[in-house]
Scaffold this motif. Sequence first.
Motif, PDB file in Angstrom:
ATOM      1  N   ALA A 186       0.822  -1.222   0.000  1.00  0.00           N
ATOM      2  CA  ALA A 186       0.000   0.000   0.000  1.00  0.00           C
ATOM      3  C   ALA A 186       0.851   1.265   0.000  1.00  0.00           C
ATOM      4  N   GLY A 187       1.890   1.242  -0.798  1.00  0.00           N
ATOM      5  CA  GLY A 187       2.679   2.451  -0.991  1.00  0.00           C
ATOM      6  C   GLY A 187       3.893   2.601  -0.103  1.00  0.00           C
ATOM      7  N   ALA A 188       4.163   1.600   0.745  1.00  0.00           N
ATOM      8  CA  ALA A 188       5.349   1.659   1.598  1.00  0.00           C
ATOM      9  C   ALA A 188       5.950   0.264   1.726  1.00  0.00           C
ATOM     10  N   ALA A 189       7.244   0.214   2.017  1.00  0.00           N
ATOM     11  CA  ALA A 189       7.925  -1.070   2.189  1.00  0.00           C
ATOM     12  C   ALA A 189       7.857  -1.488   3.656  1.00  0.00           C
ATOM     13  N   VAL A 190       7.541  -2.743   3.887  1.00  0.00           N
ATOM     14  CA  VAL A 190       7.474  -3.267   5.255  1.00  0.00           C
ATOM     15  C   VAL A 190       8.154  -4.637   5.310  1.00  0.00           C
ATOM     16  N   THR A 191       8.583  -4.997   6.509  1.00  0.00           N
ATOM     17  CA  THR A 191       8.979  -6.375   6.802  1.00  0.00           C
ATOM     18  C   THR A 191       8.042  -6.869   7.896  1.00  0.00           C
ATOM     19  N   THR A 192       7.787  -8.166   7.909  1.00  0.00           N
ATOM     20  CA  THR A 192       6.857  -8.674   8.920  1.00  0.00           C
ATOM     21  C   THR A 192       6.994 -10.182   9.053  1.00  0.00           C
ATOM     22  N   THR A 193       6.334 -10.700  10.059  1.00  0.00           N
ATOM     23  CA  THR A 193       6.286 -12.141  10.289  1.00  0.00           C
ATOM     24  C   THR A 193       4.989 -12.443  11.021  1.00  0.00           C
ATOM     25  N   LEU A 194       4.461 -13.648  10.854  1.00  0.00           N
ATOM     26  CA  LEU A 194       3.183 -13.988  11.481  1.00  0.00           C
ATOM     27  C   LEU A 194       3.292 -15.336  12.170  1.00  0.00           C
ATOM     28  N   GLN A 195       3.144 -15.299  13.512  1.00  0.00           N
ATOM     29  CA  GLN A 195       3.066 -16.514  14.314  1.00  0.00           C
ATOM     30  C   GLN A 195       1.663 -16.584  14.926  1.00  0.00           C
ATOM     31  N   ILE A 196       0.976 -17.703  14.732  1.00  0.00           N
ATOM     32  CA  ILE A 196      -0.376 -17.852  15.257  1.00  0.00           C
ATOM     33  C   ILE A 196      -0.369 -18.773  16.474  1.00  0.00           C
ATOM     34  N   GLY A 197      -1.475 -18.743  17.210  1.00  0.00           N
ATOM     35  CA  GLY A 197      -1.592 -19.413  18.504  1.00  0.00           C
ATOM     36  C   GLY A 197      -1.630 -18.317  19.544  1.00  0.00           C
ATOM     37  N   ASP A 198      -2.770 -17.646  19.653  1.00  0.00           N
ATOM     38  CA  ASP A 198      -2.852 -16.361  20.360  1.00  0.00           C
ATOM     39  C   ASP A 198      -2.446 -16.465  21.828  1.00  0.00           C
ATOM     40  N   PRO A 199      -1.448 -15.665  22.276  1.00  0.00           N
ATOM     41  CA  PRO A 199      -0.990 -15.738  23.674  1.00  0.00           C
ATOM     42  C   PRO A 199      -2.019 -15.246  24.681  1.00  0.00           C
ATOM     43  N   SER A 200      -2.907 -14.313  24.280  1.00  0.00           N
ATOM     44  CA  SER A 200      -3.935 -13.847  25.201  1.00  0.00           C
ATOM     45  C   SER A 200      -4.966 -14.938  25.459  1.00  0.00           C
ATOM     46  N   VAL A 201      -5.340 -15.678  24.414  1.00  0.00           N
ATOM     47  CA  VAL A 201      -6.242 -16.822  24.603  1.00  0.00           C
ATOM     48  C   VAL A 201      -5.592 -17.833  25.541  1.00  0.00           C
TER      49      VAL A 201
END
Length: 400
Positions: free
Chosen positions: A127-142
Amino acid sequence: MSIPERWQRLWRSTGRRVVGLMSGTSLDGIDAALVYLEGSGRNLHLSLEAFIHRPFPEALRTLLLRNSLPETSSVRELALLNARLAQLYAEAVEAVLEQAGRSREMLDLVGVHGQTVHHIPEPTECAGAAVTTTLQIGDPSVLANLLGVPVVGDFRQADMALGGQGAPLVPYFDYVYFTHPTETRGLLNIGGIANLTVLPADARPEDVRAFDTGPGNMLIDALAQRHFGAPYDPDGRYAAQGRPDESLLAELLYDPYFLKPPPKSTGREYFGEAFLAAFLEKAEALGVTDPHDQIATLTALTAASVYQAYARYVREIHPFDVLIVSGGGVHNRTLMALLERYFSPIPVRSVSDYGLDPDAKEACCFAVLAHELLNGVPTNLPSVTGARRPTLLGKLCLPA
């Protein structure tokens, strides 16, 4: 005791009983380690009280694999898996406590890595900008609310916000547990992906180097499933019945990832189904059609890519006195024999020789990272990840 007093005691405590949870890119299941931790940094003392491994149900493994691939993932399924994994993590915590004969009331904290479904360490347009990211699932709040115990999770994003790769994170554990006053040590963890930590003698945090060398067990496991209907190559026995094809191996080692200097990290999005399909196509073209020769070649690729990374990026500055191996790959005798051959005369040893269960190391690491967050200690190593500065890792989730 009021709730605020309980949390104040958690922060003030010098010793904590913590469960560390790890489920890796191999998608084989959940590792849970119950440890007692006291102190911090190189003065940290760790006592492993219990360790268990709980395999994933096949239906869950299939869903995770499908949702780790951009072309087959579903937002709906990811949302469901985010909650379902938290339930399974809670069951693993209960099981490791039972193994140790401990009640939940004796548990101070949980550190959970979560299940990586996508990792984008290089700047990518969004969306017009450069990003780095990662996604780990298994919600810690739950998880925190299911257990009634504080949980620390989502360790990687803070490092990435500061320009780091968010990986690898195990080098902090290597630094506090394995640094030696006179030996330069290599710490190799062979999970789905293989990562190498360089620990100079009497290292300071800024002296540590580490990076993902490439595939660990991931491609071997996938080929074992395809050819032999097995989730992995037990003891490396299928590879032992074949012979690596040197021409194919040499071609594979010219992959751009292996030629890229550190810092670098990778995952299933690179060394997954597409890489395996390309390998099989190259093998067919070169006449390498025997399943045992194919799995022997991929086993050699893991060992050779580790050694090539050491020879290119480490050896001249920090020649190893010893290579210490952990993770599931330590049980693959063919792979270990190849590492011994490549690294000779440097001794290759298991972390079990140093008083640690090789299967429990990563789970212990995330117990340590959770403990250090409450100590206010930064646990990313900018010399490893490329981040601009050290920072605290993890999000603390408190139950009611």
